[in-house]
Design a protein around this motif. Structure first.
Motif, PDB file in Angstrom:
ATOM      1  N   ILE A  31       0.876  -1.161   0.000  1.00 56.72           N
ATOM      2  CA  ILE A  31       0.000   0.000   0.000  1.00 56.72           C
ATOM      3  C   ILE A  31       0.914   1.212   0.000  1.00 56.72           C
ATOM      4  N   GLU A  32       0.766   2.052  -1.014  1.00 59.95           N
ATOM      5  CA  GLU A  32       1.597   3.248  -1.134  1.00 59.95           C
ATOM      6  C   GLU A  32       0.825   4.429  -0.571  1.00 59.95           C
ATOM      7  N   CYS A  33       1.453   5.160   0.343  1.00 55.52           N
ATOM      8  CA  CYS A  33       0.836   6.327   0.971  1.00 55.52           C
ATOM      9  C   CYS A  33       1.689   7.558   0.697  1.00 55.52           C
ATOM     10  N   LYS A  34       1.052   8.611   0.229  1.00 54.97           N
ATOM     11  CA  LYS A  34       1.738   9.881  -0.018  1.00 54.97           C
ATOM     12  C   LYS A  34       0.958  10.980   0.680  1.00 54.97           C
ATOM     13  N   VAL A  35       1.667  11.840   1.401  1.00 50.55           N
ATOM     14  CA  VAL A  35       1.055  12.992   2.050  1.00 50.55           C
ATOM     15  C   VAL A  35       1.687  14.233   1.443  1.00 50.55           C
ATOM     16  N   GLN A  36       0.852  15.080   0.856  1.00 43.37           N
ATOM     17  CA  GLN A  36       1.343  16.307   0.233  1.00 43.37           C
ATOM     18  C   GLN A  36       1.732  17.319   1.309  1.00 43.37           C
ATOM     19  N   PHE A  37       2.222  18.416   0.898  1.00 40.10           N
ATOM     20  CA  PHE A  37       2.800  19.440   1.770  1.00 40.10           C
ATOM     21  C   PHE A  37       1.808  20.031   2.735  1.00 40.10           C
ATOM     22  N   PRO A  38       2.180  20.309   3.967  1.00 42.91           N
ATOM     23  CA  PRO A  38       3.392  19.780   4.601  1.00 42.91           C
ATOM     24  C   PRO A  38       3.188  18.313   4.978  1.00 42.91           C
ATOM     25  N   SER A  39       4.269  17.582   5.020  1.00 43.87           N
ATOM     26  CA  SER A  39       4.154  16.171   5.367  1.00 43.87           C
ATOM     27  C   SER A  39       3.909  16.033   6.868  1.00 43.87           C
ATOM     28  N   LEU A  40       3.653  14.837   7.325  1.00 43.53           N
ATOM     29  CA  LEU A  40       3.369  14.591   8.736  1.00 43.53           C
ATOM     30  C   LEU A  40       4.628  14.795   9.578  1.00 43.53           C
ATOM     31  N   SER A  41       4.445  15.322  10.782  1.00 44.90           N
ATOM     32  CA  SER A  41       5.574  15.426  11.715  1.00 44.90           C
ATOM     33  C   SER A  41       5.951  14.019  12.161  1.00 44.90           C
ATOM     34  N   GLU A  42       7.098  13.884  12.780  1.00 42.90           N
ATOM     35  CA  GLU A  42       7.561  12.555  13.173  1.00 42.90           C
ATOM     36  C   GLU A  42       6.590  11.886  14.147  1.00 42.90           C
ATOM     37  N   GLY A  43       6.057  12.659  15.114  1.00 46.21           N
ATOM     38  CA  GLY A  43       5.095  12.101  16.073  1.00 46.21           C
ATOM     39  C   GLY A  43       3.805  11.681  15.394  1.00 46.21           C
ATOM     40  N   ASP A  44       3.288  12.534  14.474  1.00 45.66           N
ATOM     41  CA  ASP A  44       2.071  12.189  13.732  1.00 45.66           C
ATOM     42  C   ASP A  44       2.299  10.977  12.844  1.00 45.66           C
ATOM     43  N   PHE A  45       3.478  10.908  12.239  1.00 46.46           N
ATOM     44  CA  PHE A  45       3.824   9.789  11.361  1.00 46.46           C
ATOM     45  C   PHE A  45       3.794   8.484  12.150  1.00 46.46           C
ATOM     46  N   ASP A  46       4.396   8.464  13.336  1.00 47.70           N
ATOM     47  CA  ASP A  46       4.387   7.255  14.168  1.00 47.70           C
ATOM     48  C   ASP A  46       2.965   6.863  14.548  1.00 47.70           C
ATOM     49  N   MET A  47       2.117   7.856  14.828  1.00 42.68           N
ATOM     50  CA  MET A  47       0.727   7.600  15.185  1.00 42.68           C
ATOM     51  C   MET A  47      -0.022   6.971  13.994  1.00 42.68           C
ATOM     52  N   VAL A  48       0.213   7.490  12.790  1.00 45.19           N
ATOM     53  CA  VAL A  48      -0.435   6.951  11.588  1.00 45.19           C
ATOM     54  C   VAL A  48       0.025   5.517  11.331  1.00 45.19           C
ATOM     55  N   LEU A  49       1.313   5.232  11.517  1.00 45.78           N
ATOM     56  CA  LEU A  49       1.796   3.860  11.334  1.00 45.78           C
ATOM     57  C   LEU A  49       1.131   2.922  12.333  1.00 45.78           C
ATOM     58  N   ASP A  50       0.917   3.384  13.566  1.00 49.48           N
ATOM     59  CA  ASP A  50       0.210   2.563  14.554  1.00 49.48           C
ATOM     60  C   ASP A  50      -1.224   2.293  14.111  1.00 49.48           C
ATOM     61  N   TRP A  51      -1.892   3.326  13.564  1.00 50.48           N
ATOM     62  CA  TRP A  51      -3.251   3.137  13.060  1.00 50.48           C
ATOM     63  C   TRP A  51      -3.253   2.121  11.928  1.00 50.48           C
ATOM     64  N   GLN A  52      -2.261   2.202  11.036  1.00 46.96           N
ATOM     65  CA  GLN A  52      -2.212   1.259   9.923  1.00 46.96           C
ATOM     66  C   GLN A  52      -1.969  -0.157  10.421  1.00 46.96           C
TER      67      GLN A  52
END
Length: 113
Positions: A31-52
């Motif tokens: 599954i390819e995920c792209k977030v346009q500008f601005p990208s997720l902060s490191e904390g938000d990114f970790d939270m999204v990976l946990d959701w996934q």
């Protein structure tokens, strides 16, 4: 059979994100995920990976791969039988490598095998 809800994955990301079911380099389901500008902060990114991990099931994920935190990543999936719910025409076509679905219906212009 493992059920993966692509709509739930899309809902877990910001509106400026895109999610696509692919075969990475024609072989590995991902599954390819792209977030346009601005990208997720490191904390938000970790939270999204946990959701996934929760949506897909961490036991069904081979690995996450990213070159830039929060902007573009792949979720590599284990090769087990999976059903993808909420798949768009683009998901089906990109995964199969051909235009199998056209305007929400099977493409009748494809040669029958």
């Amino acid at each position: 059979m493992v059920n993966v809800d692509l709509d739930r994955i899309r809902e877990a990301l910001p509106d400026r994100a895109s999610v696509k079911l692919i075969k990475y380099r024609g072989k590995s389901p991902a599954i390819e995920c792209k977030v346009q500008f601005p990208s997720l902060s490191e904390g938000d990114f970790d939270m999204v990976l946990d959701w996934q991990r929760e949506i897909i099931g961490k036991e069904n994920i081979l690995e996450f791969y990213t070159e830039e935190t929060g902007g573009h990543w792949y979720v590599f999936l284990k090769r087990v039988p999976m059903e993808f719910r909420g798949a768009t025409d683009a998901d089906v076509n990109s995964f199969s490598g051909m235009e199998v679905v056209k305007d929400g219906k099977r493409n009748t212009e494809l040669p029958v095998q």
